[in-house]
Design a protein around this motif. Structure first.
Motif, PDB file in Angstrom:
ATOM      1  N   SER A 181       0.847  -1.190   0.000  1.00 52.20           N
ATOM      2  CA  SER A 181       0.000   0.000   0.000  1.00 52.20           C
ATOM      3  C   SER A 181       0.880   1.236   0.000  1.00 52.20           C
ATOM      4  O   SER A 181       2.108   1.157  -0.044  1.00 52.20           O
ATOM      5  N   MET A 182       0.244   2.391   0.092  1.00 45.44           N
ATOM      6  CA  MET A 182       0.997   3.646   0.062  1.00 45.44           C
ATOM      7  C   MET A 182       1.881   3.820   1.302  1.00 45.44           C
ATOM      8  O   MET A 182       2.717   4.737   1.336  1.00 45.44           O
ATOM      9  N   ALA A 183       1.743   2.946   2.296  1.00 38.94           N
ATOM     10  CA  ALA A 183       2.594   3.026   3.477  1.00 38.94           C
ATOM     11  C   ALA A 183       4.008   2.528   3.214  1.00 38.94           C
ATOM     12  O   ALA A 183       4.909   2.756   4.023  1.00 38.94           O
ATOM     13  N   VAL A 184       4.220   1.849   2.082  1.00 44.81           N
ATOM     14  CA  VAL A 184       5.535   1.303   1.742  1.00 44.81           C
ATOM     15  C   VAL A 184       6.218   2.251   0.768  1.00 44.81           C
ATOM     16  O   VAL A 184       5.608   2.693  -0.209  1.00 44.81           O
ATOM     17  N   PRO A 185       7.478   2.599   0.984  1.00 41.87           N
ATOM     18  CA  PRO A 185       8.148   3.576   0.111  1.00 41.87           C
ATOM     19  C   PRO A 185       8.187   3.116  -1.343  1.00 41.87           C
ATOM     20  O   PRO A 185       8.318   1.928  -1.639  1.00 41.87           O
ATOM     21  N   ARG A 186       8.101   4.057  -2.249  1.00 37.01           N
ATOM     22  CA  ARG A 186       8.204   3.737  -3.675  1.00 37.01           C
ATOM     23  C   ARG A 186       9.608   3.243  -3.992  1.00 37.01           C
ATOM     24  O   ARG A 186      10.595   3.709  -3.427  1.00 37.01           O
ATOM     25  N   GLY A 187       9.667   2.287  -4.906  1.00 36.14           N
ATOM     26  CA  GLY A 187      10.957   1.744  -5.315  1.00 36.14           C
ATOM     27  C   GLY A 187      11.601   0.861  -4.280  1.00 36.14           C
ATOM     28  O   GLY A 187      12.785   0.531  -4.394  1.00 36.14           O
ATOM     29  N   TYR A 188      10.845   0.406  -3.285  1.00 31.15           N
ATOM     30  CA  TYR A 188      11.405  -0.308  -2.139  1.00 31.15           C
ATOM     31  C   TYR A 188      12.113  -1.605  -2.532  1.00 31.15           C
ATOM     32  O   TYR A 188      13.008  -2.064  -1.835  1.00 31.15           O
ATOM     33  N   ALA A 189      11.701  -2.239  -3.639  1.00 26.85           N
ATOM     34  CA  ALA A 189      12.279  -3.535  -4.013  1.00 26.85           C
ATOM     35  C   ALA A 189      13.347  -3.428  -5.091  1.00 26.85           C
ATOM     36  O   ALA A 189      13.900  -4.447  -5.500  1.00 26.85           O
ATOM     37  N   LEU A 190      13.664  -2.235  -5.553  1.00 26.53           N
ATOM     38  CA  LEU A 190      14.649  -2.086  -6.626  1.00 26.53           C
ATOM     39  C   LEU A 190      16.044  -2.589  -6.251  1.00 26.53           C
ATOM     40  O   LEU A 190      16.778  -3.060  -7.136  1.00 26.53           O
ATOM     41  N   PRO A 191      16.472  -2.511  -4.984  1.00 27.22           N
ATOM     42  CA  PRO A 191      17.795  -3.074  -4.662  1.00 27.22           C
ATOM     43  C   PRO A 191      17.943  -4.552  -5.022  1.00 27.22           C
ATOM     44  O   PRO A 191      19.047  -4.994  -5.329  1.00 27.22           O
ATOM     45  N   VAL A 192      16.854  -5.311  -4.998  1.00 26.87           N
ATOM     46  CA  VAL A 192      16.923  -6.712  -5.403  1.00 26.87           C
ATOM     47  C   VAL A 192      17.300  -6.802  -6.881  1.00 26.87           C
ATOM     48  O   VAL A 192      18.194  -7.567  -7.276  1.00 26.87           O
TER      49      VAL A 192
END
Length: 643
Positions: free
Chosen positions: A264-275
């Motif tokens: 949801s919007m509570a999770v920062p955008r781009g949060y999984a890009l480090p993977v």
């Protein structure tokens, strides 16, 4: 957007840009077979300029029936439906891949009436069913099932397949030490735990041949004890790289960390890009990055930073099927709210996927009626989501539309809700609808309170009332100055000291206001007659992170209790008489302030005044019955279409 619109080869398949409509559940299947609803849905995103579409999962074996409407890819009857889907997408020059999966221990025997298969008899924390440890013969049977479904996909016209090894997957179960306790050559060291994946890759490659692409979606980090870790995921990526054409990525597991799978919007955008970045540094394959990327500039930035080669934009293209085309043209896109109400939340309730921002999502196969023979002069009263959507839709269909909003700016309750902590992205709905109205030529007039006599005097061809709802406190609160509605707090009332927030709607109004007051220094208790505070936050995957924030802020929760009455305290506070359902106990509770997140009343005075008007009068949204934003948008659209 110089990088976003560069073509790229994925093995034998060329994509015209880097925007991927990645695999996600739609619940559009009927009888566990693909439908015209699937074909129209994917075709709309292809027409909107997506570079690559990856369909939702197709299960590969009868032992896997994790939810009612999953596509049974192992049945030969799927092929005609596949051809309808691929033909509809190919008509727009876009390739489409099919995702193949077996959910393993993250399945359920309720639908299949068969024992669940998994690497080891470890129950999943969501389904809580003890699976059967697979024999070597059963492993071989499932591997062969992947090949069978891959052949069906090739016969059905798919340009490639993607093997699902993340989130909810038998293969992920083999890779994770917590769910793979085997002592044979499918367990123990990582090379053994990855054996089934390597066998599946070989079988699928043989089935689809060299002219179709083969990808794998890997979990980069399950974020649970004993789950897949980034270090081991990178090693798996290196193991399989020689046999595949691209890697897709994921983070979280579809049980304990589901809120990171569908954030949801509570999770920062781009949060999984480090993977994706870690995979890209380890292998020389194209890598798809994901992580709540819903703006073209964010996607371009991920490419420019070298974190990925393609970008998965799912909810952004659910909200705006023309996301890619608008981005290429430098136009604003309709923005996903990351509210999870009609996508993840609706699917989780076993309904077909929709979207708060896009009332046509999931209904692309249903044609709209043609506009009437002549344009109408339409007045819309109320500038919340229902009114704005009605005005935009009516203007799109050629009508002359004027919208009146009594406040200084449009938005209604959504604009107010967007002021709560962590809820600012709700404001995108207002901005997008306002822009859409103006682009279609609707005349928006704010700061204008209209009366029934004015509307009658203007003699329009039709009126749409979207006047919203008014806050109402319970009867027991009558005359008590320190009992207010949650809307009053967001509107500027500032309670202090000890505050109880009464949650009778089970959603964000109570939890948002509680968090806001706690941040201001109040001592906050959330009270509800239900068994869980903010129970519908579980549906939208907001519950986990809210609980953590509330704990850090000192917010306490009290469940199974109902207020029977209240009186003013001598110190100016409020004394509540509270019944606890579970024990029948009635006790008194003293608080400095009481905030009621309770149901509202329709603002329908204009409707009653116009009942005998000589022109059609329609209602949409809360003035018909107070509900949530999706109902307002759907009804506004419906009103605009009906004119």
């Amino acid at each position: 957007m110089s990088l976003l619109f560069e073509p790229l080869r994925l093995g034998p398949v060329e994509v015209r840009n880097r925007i991927v409509f990645a695999a996600h559940l739609t619940n559009y299947a009927a009888g566990n077979l693909p439908t015209e609803q699937h074909a129209a849905y994917y075709a709309a995103r292809a027409a909107g300029g997506a570079g690559l579409i990856i369909s939702e999962e197709h299960v590969v074996h009868p032992s896997d029936w994790p939810y009612e409407k999953v596509i049974h890819g192992y049945r030969p009857e799927v092929v005609p439906g596949y051809r309808r889907i691929t033909g509809a997408v190919h008509a727009h020059g876009v390739p489409i891949f099919a995702q193949l999966n077996h959910n393993g221990g993250q399945a359920w025997s309720r639908y299949s009436r068969r024992v669940v298969w998994a690497p080891s008899p470890v129950p999943d924390p969501l389904f809580r069913e003890v699976p059967k440890a697979m024999s070597r013969a059963e492993i071989a049977e499932v591997v062969a099932g992947y090949g069978r479904v891959a052949r069906h996909c090739a016969e059905g016209g798919f340009d490639g397949v993607e093997i699902q090894c993340s989130q909810s997957s038998l293969v992920r179960g083999f890779l994770a030490p917590a769910t793979n306790l085997r002592t044979d050559d499918y367990g123990g060291p990582l090379v053994n735990r990855a054996r089934i994946l390597r066998e599946i890759i070989g079988t699928v490659r043989a089935a689809i041949g060299p002219s179709r692409a083969l990808g794998v979606r890997l979990s980069g980090d399950d974020l649970v004890e004993g789950g897949v870790t980034l270090g081991e995921a990178v090693e798996v990526a290196r193991m399989i790289a020689p046999g595949v054409d691209y890697l897709n990525t994921s983070i979280g597991v579809a049980t304990a960390t589901l809120y990171l799978v569908e954030p949801s919007m509570a999770v920062p955008r781009g949060y999984a890009l480090p993977v994706a970045g870690a995979f890209r540094r380890a292998v020389s394959l194209p890598v798809v990055g994901i992580g709540r990327i819903k703006d073209p500039a964010e996607a371009e930035h991920a490419l420019a930073e070298g974190l990925c080669d393609l970008v998965g934009v799912v909810r952004g293209q659910i909200a705006d099927p023309a996301f890619a085309a608008r981005a290429r043209a430098g136009q604003a896109v309709r923005t996903c709210l990351s509210c999870n109400q009609e996508c993840a939340g609706r699917v989780g309730l076993n309904r077909w996927l929709g979207c708060v921002a896009n009332p046509r999502a999931g209904r692309e196969a249903v044609p709209l009626p043609a506009p009437g023979p002549r344009p109408k002069r339409v007045l819309v009263v109320g500038g919340g989501p229902a009114g704005l959507r009605a005005a935009a839709t009516a203007a799109q269909r050629g009508h002359q539309v004027t919208l009146y909003e009594r406040a200084a700016s449009a938005g209604g309750q959504i604009a107010l809700a967007a002021t709560a902590p962590g809820r600012a992205e709700l404001g995108d709905l207002v901005r997008d609808l306002t822009r859409e109205c103006r682009a279609e030529g609707a005349d928006l007039r704010t700061g204008v309170a209209v009366t029934a006599s004015r509307l009658l005097a203007e003699a329009p061809d039709a009126v749409v009332l979207a006047t919203g709802a008014r806050p109402v406190v319970p009867e027991w609160a009558a005359g008590l100055p320190r009992v207010v509605h949650a809307r009053d707090v967001l509107g500027g009332v500032s309670p202090s000291g000890s505050v109880v927030v009464i949650d009778e709607t089970g959603f964000h109004p109570a939890t948002s206001v509680a968090e806001l007051l706690a941040r201001r220094g109040c001592r906050v208790t959330l009270s509800t007659p239900g068994m869980v505070v903010g129970q519908d936050l579980g549906i939208t995957l907001d519950r986990e992170l809210f609980a953590r924030r509330a704990h850090a802020l000192g917010v306490t929760e009290s469940t199974d209790e109902m207020v029977l009455g209240a009186a003013a305290a001598e110190d100016g506070g409020v004394v509540l008489r509270v019944l606890r359902h579970t024990t029948g106990e009635v006790r008194q509770v003293h608080r400095d302030w009481v905030v009621c997140a309770t149901h509202q009343a329709p603002e329908d005075s204009l409707w009653h005044a116009l009942r005998d008007a000589p022109f059609p009068v329609l209602r949409a949204g809360d003035c018909l019955a107070p509900r949530r934003a999706h109902a307002a948008v759907v009804e506004g659209h419906r009103a605009g279409v009906s004119l």
